[in-house]
Design a protein around this motif. Sequence first.
Motif, PDB file in Angstrom:
ATOM      1  N   SER A  68       0.806  -1.221   0.000  1.00  0.00           N
ATOM      2  CA  SER A  68       0.000   0.000   0.000  1.00  0.00           C
ATOM      3  C   SER A  68       0.840   1.272   0.000  1.00  0.00           C
ATOM      4  O   SER A  68       0.294   2.371  -0.070  1.00  0.00           O
ATOM      5  CB  SER A  68      -0.928   0.013   1.221  1.00  0.00           C
ATOM      6  OG  SER A  68      -0.176   0.058   2.424  1.00  0.00           O
ATOM      7  N   LEU A  69       2.153   1.136   0.057  1.00  0.00           N
ATOM      8  CA  LEU A  69       3.010   2.327   0.055  1.00  0.00           C
ATOM      9  C   LEU A  69       2.953   3.014  -1.304  1.00  0.00           C
ATOM     10  O   LEU A  69       2.786   2.364  -2.334  1.00  0.00           O
ATOM     11  CB  LEU A  69       4.453   1.945   0.400  1.00  0.00           C
ATOM     12  CG  LEU A  69       4.686   1.413   1.818  1.00  0.00           C
ATOM     13  CD1 LEU A  69       6.159   1.080   2.030  1.00  0.00           C
ATOM     14  CD2 LEU A  69       4.227   2.414   2.865  1.00  0.00           C
ATOM     15  N   PRO A  70       3.101   4.334  -1.337  1.00  0.00           N
ATOM     16  CA  PRO A  70       2.958   5.071  -2.604  1.00  0.00           C
ATOM     17  C   PRO A  70       4.112   4.817  -3.560  1.00  0.00           C
ATOM     18  O   PRO A  70       5.169   4.321  -3.182  1.00  0.00           O
ATOM     19  CB  PRO A  70       2.936   6.536  -2.138  1.00  0.00           C
ATOM     20  CG  PRO A  70       3.711   6.532  -0.864  1.00  0.00           C
ATOM     21  CD  PRO A  70       3.375   5.221  -0.196  1.00  0.00           C
ATOM     22  N   GLY A  71       3.871   5.205  -4.825  1.00  0.00           N
ATOM     23  CA  GLY A  71       4.920   5.103  -5.823  1.00  0.00           C
ATOM     24  C   GLY A  71       4.826   3.829  -6.642  1.00  0.00           C
ATOM     25  O   GLY A  71       4.014   2.944  -6.387  1.00  0.00           O
ATOM     26  N   ARG A 118       1.493  10.069 -18.192  1.00  0.00           N
ATOM     27  CA  ARG A 118       2.510   9.970 -17.135  1.00  0.00           C
ATOM     28  C   ARG A 118       2.683  11.300 -16.397  1.00  0.00           C
ATOM     29  O   ARG A 118       2.778  11.345 -15.167  1.00  0.00           O
ATOM     30  CB  ARG A 118       3.853   9.545 -17.728  1.00  0.00           C
ATOM     31  CG  ARG A 118       4.998   9.548 -16.735  1.00  0.00           C
ATOM     32  CD  ARG A 118       6.246   8.932 -17.333  1.00  0.00           C
ATOM     33  NE  ARG A 118       6.674   9.604 -18.543  1.00  0.00           N
ATOM     34  CZ  ARG A 118       7.387  10.740 -18.552  1.00  0.00           C
ATOM     35  NH1 ARG A 118       7.715  11.314 -17.412  1.00  0.00           N
ATOM     36  NH2 ARG A 118       7.743  11.287 -19.679  1.00  0.00           N
ATOM     37  N   GLU A 119       2.705  12.396 -17.153  1.00  0.00           N
ATOM     38  CA  GLU A 119       2.879  13.717 -16.546  1.00  0.00           C
ATOM     39  C   GLU A 119       1.684  14.082 -15.673  1.00  0.00           C
ATOM     40  O   GLU A 119       1.839  14.708 -14.623  1.00  0.00           O
ATOM     41  CB  GLU A 119       3.094  14.762 -17.642  1.00  0.00           C
ATOM     42  CG  GLU A 119       4.448  14.626 -18.348  1.00  0.00           C
ATOM     43  CD  GLU A 119       4.613  15.609 -19.482  1.00  0.00           C
ATOM     44  OE1 GLU A 119       3.603  16.256 -19.867  1.00  0.00           O
ATOM     45  OE2 GLU A 119       5.748  15.745 -19.989  1.00  0.00           O
ATOM     46  N   GLU A 120       0.472  13.686 -16.125  1.00  0.00           N
ATOM     47  CA  GLU A 120      -0.723  13.954 -15.324  1.00  0.00           C
ATOM     48  C   GLU A 120      -0.677  13.192 -14.002  1.00  0.00           C
ATOM     49  O   GLU A 120      -1.009  13.729 -12.947  1.00  0.00           O
ATOM     50  CB  GLU A 120      -1.981  13.571 -16.112  1.00  0.00           C
ATOM     51  CG  GLU A 120      -2.299  14.507 -17.265  1.00  0.00           C
ATOM     52  CD  GLU A 120      -3.497  14.042 -18.070  1.00  0.00           C
ATOM     53  OE1 GLU A 120      -3.997  12.927 -17.786  1.00  0.00           O
ATOM     54  OE2 GLU A 120      -3.936  14.787 -18.970  1.00  0.00           O
ATOM     55  N   ARG A 121      -0.258  11.915 -14.072  1.00  0.00           N
ATOM     56  CA  ARG A 121      -0.183  11.103 -12.858  1.00  0.00           C
ATOM     57  C   ARG A 121       0.903  11.613 -11.922  1.00  0.00           C
ATOM     58  O   ARG A 121       0.743  11.600 -10.699  1.00  0.00           O
ATOM     59  CB  ARG A 121       0.081   9.646 -13.223  1.00  0.00           C
ATOM     60  CG  ARG A 121      -1.112   8.974 -13.885  1.00  0.00           C
ATOM     61  CD  ARG A 121      -0.834   7.508 -14.166  1.00  0.00           C
ATOM     62  NE  ARG A 121      -1.995   6.854 -14.747  1.00  0.00           N
ATOM     63  CZ  ARG A 121      -2.009   5.588 -15.129  1.00  0.00           C
ATOM     64  NH1 ARG A 121      -0.916   4.848 -15.008  1.00  0.00           N
ATOM     65  NH2 ARG A 121      -3.098   5.055 -15.642  1.00  0.00           N
ATOM     66  N   GLU A 126       2.459  14.380  -6.945  1.00  0.00           N
ATOM     67  CA  GLU A 126       3.162  15.476  -6.289  1.00  0.00           C
ATOM     68  C   GLU A 126       2.193  16.347  -5.499  1.00  0.00           C
ATOM     69  O   GLU A 126       2.513  16.853  -4.429  1.00  0.00           O
ATOM     70  CB  GLU A 126       3.920  16.328  -7.323  1.00  0.00           C
ATOM     71  CG  GLU A 126       5.092  15.620  -7.980  1.00  0.00           C
ATOM     72  CD  GLU A 126       6.204  15.314  -6.999  1.00  0.00           C
ATOM     73  OE1 GLU A 126       6.261  15.958  -5.930  1.00  0.00           O
ATOM     74  OE2 GLU A 126       7.007  14.414  -7.295  1.00  0.00           O
ATOM     75  N   SER A 127       0.970  16.520  -6.052  1.00  0.00           N
ATOM     76  CA  SER A 127      -0.035  17.319  -5.359  1.00  0.00           C
ATOM     77  C   SER A 127      -0.444  16.667  -4.048  1.00  0.00           C
ATOM     78  O   SER A 127      -0.549  17.321  -3.007  1.00  0.00           O
ATOM     79  CB  SER A 127      -1.256  17.505  -6.251  1.00  0.00           C
ATOM     80  OG  SER A 127      -2.278  18.207  -5.576  1.00  0.00           O
ATOM     81  N   LYS A 128      -0.663  15.335  -4.081  1.00  0.00           N
ATOM     82  CA  LYS A 128      -1.031  14.615  -2.865  1.00  0.00           C
ATOM     83  C   LYS A 128       0.096  14.642  -1.847  1.00  0.00           C
ATOM     84  O   LYS A 128      -0.123  14.813  -0.657  1.00  0.00           O
ATOM     85  CB  LYS A 128      -1.400  13.165  -3.213  1.00  0.00           C
ATOM     86  CG  LYS A 128      -2.703  13.023  -3.973  1.00  0.00           C
ATOM     87  CD  LYS A 128      -2.987  11.553  -4.273  1.00  0.00           C
ATOM     88  CE  LYS A 128      -4.290  11.382  -5.041  1.00  0.00           C
ATOM     89  NZ  LYS A 128      -4.540   9.955  -5.356  1.00  0.00           N
TER      90      LYS A 128
END
Length: 224
Positions: A68-71, A118-121, A126-128
Motif C-alpha cells: 500500500s506504500l505510494p509510488g 505519465r505527466e498527469e499522474r 506530487e499534489s497529494k
Amino acid sequence: MGFGDLKSAAGLQVLNDFLADRSYIEGYVPSQADIAVFEAVATPPPAELCHALRWYNHIKSYEKQKASLPGVKKALGKYGPADVEDTTGATTDSKDDDDIDLFGSDDEEESEEAKKLREERLAQYESKKSKKPAVVAKSSILLDVKPWDDETDMAKLEECVRSIQVDGLVWGSSKLVPVGYGIKKLQIQCVVEDDKVGTDMLEERITAFEDYVQSMDVAAFNKI
C-alpha cells in the motif's frame, strides 16, 4: 545511477553514505523505492553502518503494509547516487520498459499519449504528497561513555556530554554503570532527529573531551 551490489560490503557502504542525510530512498515518506532497495539488501546491514541499519529496521516495520506504500517500484538501478554504476544484475523484460512509469521513462520513442498520461499522474502524485505533513524521523539512542580510569571525575564527564547542544538533540536520563576495577561508565539516553543528528557526530563531539572520555559506544538504537 545505483548502489552497486547491495549484497556486498561496498554496496552497503554506498547505501549507508546515501542515507546519512536522508530518511528514505526518495522523498519524505516510505515508498515503493524503499521496498525495492530493502528487498535487494536482504539481510540487516552491520551495526557500524548505522544509517543503513536505521533505515533497514524502519522499512522492515512496514512489511505488512508494503503493497500500500505510494509510488511505482522501478528497477534497482534507478535509485541511488548518480555516480555509482548499477551492478546488481537486475534485468527487466523489454515489454516492461514500455509501461507507463510514474517517475519517468527512458524510452525516447514514448508516445505523446503515454507521456501526457505519465505527466498527469506525476502531477497528481506530487499534489497529494505536498498536502501531507512532513514526517520527522526520530530515534532513541542509548550511549555508553567510558572514562580513562577510576580517578576520572564522572560528574564533570557527564557535564561535558550534556554541554553538547545542537538542533535535533535532546538529552535524557543517565546512570553510572560499573565495568570493573572500580571504573564506571556513563550510560546516557538521548533522542535525535535522524536528518539532523547522527551517531558519528555524537561520537566526534563526545570524544573531543579527551581529558575525560576514552571512548563512546552505541548501546541501543531504536526508531521512535
